[in-house]
Design an enzyme around this catalytic site. Structure first.
Site, PDB file in Angstrom:
ATOM      1  N   ASP A  59      -2.698   4.643  -2.888  1.00 21.12           N
ATOM      2  CA  ASP A  59      -3.597   3.535  -2.542  1.00 21.12           C
ATOM      3  C   ASP A  59      -4.353   3.865  -1.270  1.00 21.12           C
ATOM      4  O   ASP A  59      -5.550   3.587  -1.152  1.00 21.12           O
ATOM      5  CB  ASP A  59      -2.810   2.231  -2.311  1.00 21.12           C
ATOM      6  CG  ASP A  59      -2.123   1.718  -3.551  1.00 21.12           C
ATOM      7  OD1 ASP A  59      -2.678   1.874  -4.650  1.00 21.12           O
ATOM      8  OD2 ASP A  59      -1.021   1.155  -3.407  1.00 21.12           O
ATOM      9  N   PHE A  60      -3.643   4.463  -0.317  1.00 16.91           N
ATOM     10  CA  PHE A  60      -4.272   4.754   0.963  1.00 16.91           C
ATOM     11  C   PHE A  60      -5.432   5.732   0.797  1.00 16.91           C
ATOM     12  O   PHE A  60      -6.469   5.581   1.437  1.00 16.91           O
ATOM     13  CB  PHE A  60      -3.252   5.277   1.987  1.00 16.91           C
ATOM     14  CG  PHE A  60      -3.822   5.314   3.366  1.00 16.91           C
ATOM     15  CD1 PHE A  60      -4.019   4.146   4.081  1.00 16.91           C
ATOM     16  CD2 PHE A  60      -4.211   6.511   3.931  1.00 16.91           C
ATOM     17  CE1 PHE A  60      -4.588   4.167   5.343  1.00 16.91           C
ATOM     18  CE2 PHE A  60      -4.772   6.552   5.196  1.00 16.91           C
ATOM     19  CZ  PHE A  60      -4.965   5.367   5.893  1.00 16.91           C
ATOM     20  N   VAL A 109       0.846  -1.194   0.000  1.00 14.07           N
ATOM     21  CA  VAL A 109       0.000   0.000   0.000  1.00 14.07           C
ATOM     22  C   VAL A 109       0.884   1.248   0.000  1.00 14.07           C
ATOM     23  O   VAL A 109       1.751   1.396   0.859  1.00 14.07           O
ATOM     24  CB  VAL A 109      -0.927   0.003   1.242  1.00 14.07           C
ATOM     25  CG1 VAL A 109      -1.733   1.294   1.325  1.00 14.07           C
ATOM     26  CG2 VAL A 109      -1.853  -1.211   1.223  1.00 14.07           C
ATOM     27  N   ASP A 110       0.667   2.138  -0.983  1.00 13.06           N
ATOM     28  CA  ASP A 110       1.391   3.412  -0.982  1.00 13.06           C
ATOM     29  C   ASP A 110       0.408   4.545  -0.672  1.00 13.06           C
ATOM     30  O   ASP A 110      -0.771   4.292  -0.417  1.00 13.06           O
ATOM     31  CB  ASP A 110       2.136   3.632  -2.300  1.00 13.06           C
ATOM     32  CG  ASP A 110       1.213   3.756  -3.504  1.00 13.06           C
ATOM     33  OD1 ASP A 110       0.019   4.103  -3.342  1.00 13.06           O
ATOM     34  OD2 ASP A 110       1.688   3.516  -4.626  1.00 13.06           O
ATOM     35  N   SER A 111       0.880   5.777  -0.688  1.00 15.84           N
ATOM     36  CA  SER A 111       0.029   6.893  -0.278  1.00 15.84           C
ATOM     37  C   SER A 111      -1.186   7.077  -1.192  1.00 15.84           C
ATOM     38  O   SER A 111      -2.270   7.415  -0.723  1.00 15.84           O
ATOM     39  CB  SER A 111       0.834   8.183  -0.164  1.00 15.84           C
ATOM     40  OG  SER A 111       1.470   8.461  -1.389  1.00 15.84           O
TER      41      SER A 111
END
Length: 80
Positions: free
Chosen positions: A41-42, A37-39
Site C-alpha cells: 500500500d505504501f 497500510v502495509d508495504s
C-alpha cells in the site's frame, strides 16, 4: 494549498483508490496499526502523493511518520 485540502486529498485517495475504511482515517490514527497500510500500500501511496503533490518522497524522511496527521504534516512541509 491549505492543511484541510491536503488532509482531504490524502483521505480521498486512501478511501477511493486504496479502499481503506473512511472511519479509521482520523488525525491520530496510526498508518499501519489503525488504518492498515502495509508495504505494498505504501508503494502505491508514494506514487499517488508524487503525482498529486509534485514531489518525491524519500524513505529516510518517513522513518518518524507514524500517524495520518504526521503524514499530512510531512506533505504540508514539502509543498510549502
Amino acid at each position: 494549498m491549505t492543511r484541510q485540502e491536503i488532509e482531504e486529498k490524502v483521505k480521498n485517495f486512501l478511501v477511493e483508490e486504496l479502499e481503506f475504511d473512511e472511519e479509521t482515517i482520523k488525525p491520530e490514527a496510526r498508518l499501519k496499526e489503525d488504518i492498515g497500510v502495509d508495504s505494498l500500500d505504501f508503494v502505491e501511496i508514494v506514487v499517488i502523493v508524487e503525482k498529486t503533490f509534485g514531489f518525491k518522497i524519500k524513505a529516510e524522511e518517513m522513518t518518524n511518520v507514524k500517524t495520518f496527521s504526521q503524514f499530512c504534516d510531512y506533505i504540508e512541509e514539502k509543498i510549502a
